[in-house]
Design an enzyme around this catalytic site. Structure first.
Site, mmCIF file in Angstrom:
data_model
loop_
_atom_site.group_PDB
_atom_site.id
_atom_site.type_symbol
_atom_site.label_atom_id
_atom_site.label_comp_id
_atom_site.label_asym_id
_atom_site.label_seq_id
_atom_site.Cartn_x
_atom_site.Cartn_y
_atom_site.Cartn_z
ATOM 1 N N LYS A 1 -15.724 -1.579 2.636
ATOM 2 C CA LYS A 1 -15.004 -1.932 1.409
ATOM 3 C C LYS A 1 -16.048 -2.412 0.394
ATOM 4 O O LYS A 1 -16.715 -3.426 0.638
ATOM 5 C CB LYS A 1 -14.014 -3.064 1.682
ATOM 6 C CG LYS A 1 -12.786 -2.642 2.506
ATOM 7 C CD LYS A 1 -12.000 -3.874 2.925
ATOM 8 C CE LYS A 1 -10.610 -3.532 3.450
ATOM 9 N NZ LYS A 1 -9.965 -4.712 4.077
ATOM 10 N N GLU B 1 0.823 -1.214 0.000
ATOM 11 C CA GLU B 1 0.000 0.000 0.000
ATOM 12 C C GLU B 1 0.857 1.265 0.000
ATOM 13 O O GLU B 1 0.388 2.345 0.331
ATOM 14 C CB GLU B 1 -0.935 0.005 1.215
ATOM 15 C CG GLU B 1 -1.988 -1.091 1.140
ATOM 16 C CD GLU B 1 -3.067 -0.964 2.204
ATOM 17 O OE1 GLU B 1 -2.969 -0.070 3.076
ATOM 18 O OE2 GLU B 1 -4.012 -1.765 2.162
HETATM 19 P P1 PGA Z 1 -6.518 -6.035 2.293
HETATM 20 O O1 PGA Z 1 -6.068 -5.198 3.555
HETATM 21 O O2 PGA Z 1 -6.990 -5.122 1.250
HETATM 22 O O3 PGA Z 1 -5.272 -6.788 1.900
HETATM 23 O O4 PGA Z 1 -7.591 -6.965 2.785
HETATM 24 C C1 PGA Z 1 -6.663 -3.995 3.920
HETATM 25 C C2 PGA Z 1 -7.103 -4.022 5.377
HETATM 26 O O5 PGA Z 1 -6.957 -5.041 6.082
HETATM 27 O O6 PGA Z 1 -7.655 -3.038 5.855
HETATM 28 ZN ZN ZN Z 2 -8.122 -4.257 7.920
#
Ligand code: PGA
Ligand code: ZN
Length: 431
Positions: free
Chosen positions: A345, A210
């Site tokens: 998400k 990230e």
């Molecule tokens: P991921 O991690 O997109 O790899 O699931 C993001 C998070 O855990 O917030």
């Molecule tokens: Zn997370």
């Protein structure tokens, strides 16, 4: 033919920020309006998320390809979606869900379905000639839009950094900033200061998935100490101007057979109770204002006890894998008084309307919402507009490095300039 109805669809394989295939959709309306959207992909994926499909052909992108997924999805969706009114997002998403016919969208695939859902909203925005964030407001009547407070990854561990640290994210949140652009400037300063301090100590400053730094510290204490030093080196006051948030991503640490959390780098194995005390103590020693996923997605008891233990203490407790942007899971959490915030998400949920429903549920129960990117991202900035339109309050995009992250941070700068919206102050819940 009604000009806002869907005329045709396209689905294609493109690459995400990890160089892995993902899905992009084009939705074209009868008046020629085009909406395009692409979907992200996680690495520390929770087990209650909707199902992302891959081709599984070892000869193509190490089994991550989506060529046949998109071909099959196009065949399944196009005929049914033609003629659906793009301005009726609920009908669009209900049709997509109906075409798939499974709760986890595992037949057609949550990845092409979400791409079509988001692309249709963009096409509708183009049709009414509105910026996306303005159009999205019409889907959440009565909700006040605002500029979200960012929580930004500075140090990475877990699945995003080859397991270099046990906890996944150490993030900075500019709680004392008064505008979004000021918040972003402060974050960039802290991010640079952290890199400088690490370089001075002879540590590698290579980037994790990230865009965060991955110092590979053995303990969370070392990481948190560096965070505080970086904030000070950036001429900001820890806790006042810039607070710390953490994402433990504890589902990745939990060993079910032994019913304990393995902190491999620290060489420790913790029961749920011990994990609870450990995280609780860290929050007392460092200016931490928000904790995400400190326990496994199935460790309800620990979540419940920890929420109780917080009592009056103002700490935000965020469910990511735990709630999985799923209305039923969030409803159970609310009912059992577990946590006080939910990570949002879009690709955990599968459709835009479904995501908006989860946000509405959170709002009603007084749970905070943090709109979040994934570790595998594209240049699509949809979530920036989504966070603004829904007055989400907070956004988590990853570090201020790499264009798949900056596309969202920069889109927020454009919206700030254009819309004159208020900047959401960080208000952590007391229970
Ligand atoms: P991921 O991690 O997109 O790899 O699931 C993001 C998070 O855990 O917030
Ligand atoms: Zn997370």
């Amino acid at each position: 033919m009604n000009p806002s109805r869907i005329a045709s669809l396209k689905l294609r394989q493109i690459l995400d920020s990890r160089g892995r295939p993902t899905v992009e959709a084009d939705v074209i309306l009868h008046d020629g309006s085009l909406g395009r959207a692409s979907v992200p992909s996680g690495a520390s994926t929770g087990k209650y998320e909707v199902r992302e499909l891959r081709d599984g052909d070892a000869e193509s992108y190490e089994s991550y390809g989506v060529q046949s997924v998109v071909a099959t999805a196009l065949q399944a969706c196009e005929g049914q979606m033609q003629g659906v009114d793009a301005l009726d997002q609920t009908a669009v998403d209900a049709t997509l869900r109906w075409i798939d016919g499974t709760p986890d969208l595992g037949r057609v695939g949550a990845n092409p379905i979400l791409a079509l859902s988001l692309a249709t909203a963009r096409a509708a925005a183009a049709h009414v000639r509105q910026p996306l964030h303005v159009y999205l407001r019409s889907l959440v009547p009565g909700v006040a839009p605002s500029m979200p407070m960012p929580m930004t990854n500075i140090l990475s561990g877990g699945a995003h950094a080859g397991g270099g640290m046990d906890f996944q994210d150490f993030l900075a949140m500019p709680v004392g900033a008064t505008t979004y652009s000021q918040a972003l400037e402060w974050i960039a300063r802290v991010r640079s200061a952290a890199a400088r301090l690490m370089a001075q100590e002879g540590r590698v400053t290579l980037l994790a998935d990230e865009g965060g730094l991955s110092p590979g510290f053995e303990s969370a204490e070392q990481a948190l100490t560096l965070m505080v030093r970086a904030i000070e080196a950036a001429r900001l006051r820890p806790g006042h101007d810039m607070a710390i948030t953490i994402d433990v991503a504890a589902s990745q640490l939990y060993v079910e057979e032994q019913r304990c959390y393995h902190l491999r780098r620290a060489g420790r194995e913790l029961t749920s109770d011990a994990m609870m005390s450990y995280v609780f103590d860290l929050c007392g020693k460092y200016p931490i204002v928000s904790v995400e996923d400190p326990f496994d997605q199935d460790d309800w008891e620990a979540w419940q006890s920890f929420t109780r233990k917080l009592g009056d203490r103002s700490l935000q407790l965020v469910g990511d894998d735990f709630f999985a942007t799923n209305a039923q899971r969030l409803a159970s959490g609310i009912e059992r008084q577990v946590a006080n915030a939910v990570l949002i998400k879009v690709n955990q949920n599968g459709t835009l309307s479904g995501t908006l429903d989860v946000m509405a549920l959170a709002r009603k129960a007084g749970y905070a919402t943090v709109v979040s990117a994934r570790s595998g991202e594209t240049e699509d900035s949809f979530i920036a507009d989504l966070a603004v339109a829904t007055g989400a309050g907070q956004i988590k995009i990853g570090s201020v490095r790499n264009s798949e992250r900056q596309s969202k941070y920069n889109q927020l700068l454009r919206i700030e300039e254009e819309a004159g919206l208020t900047f959401a102050a960080f208000m952590h819940k007391r229970r």
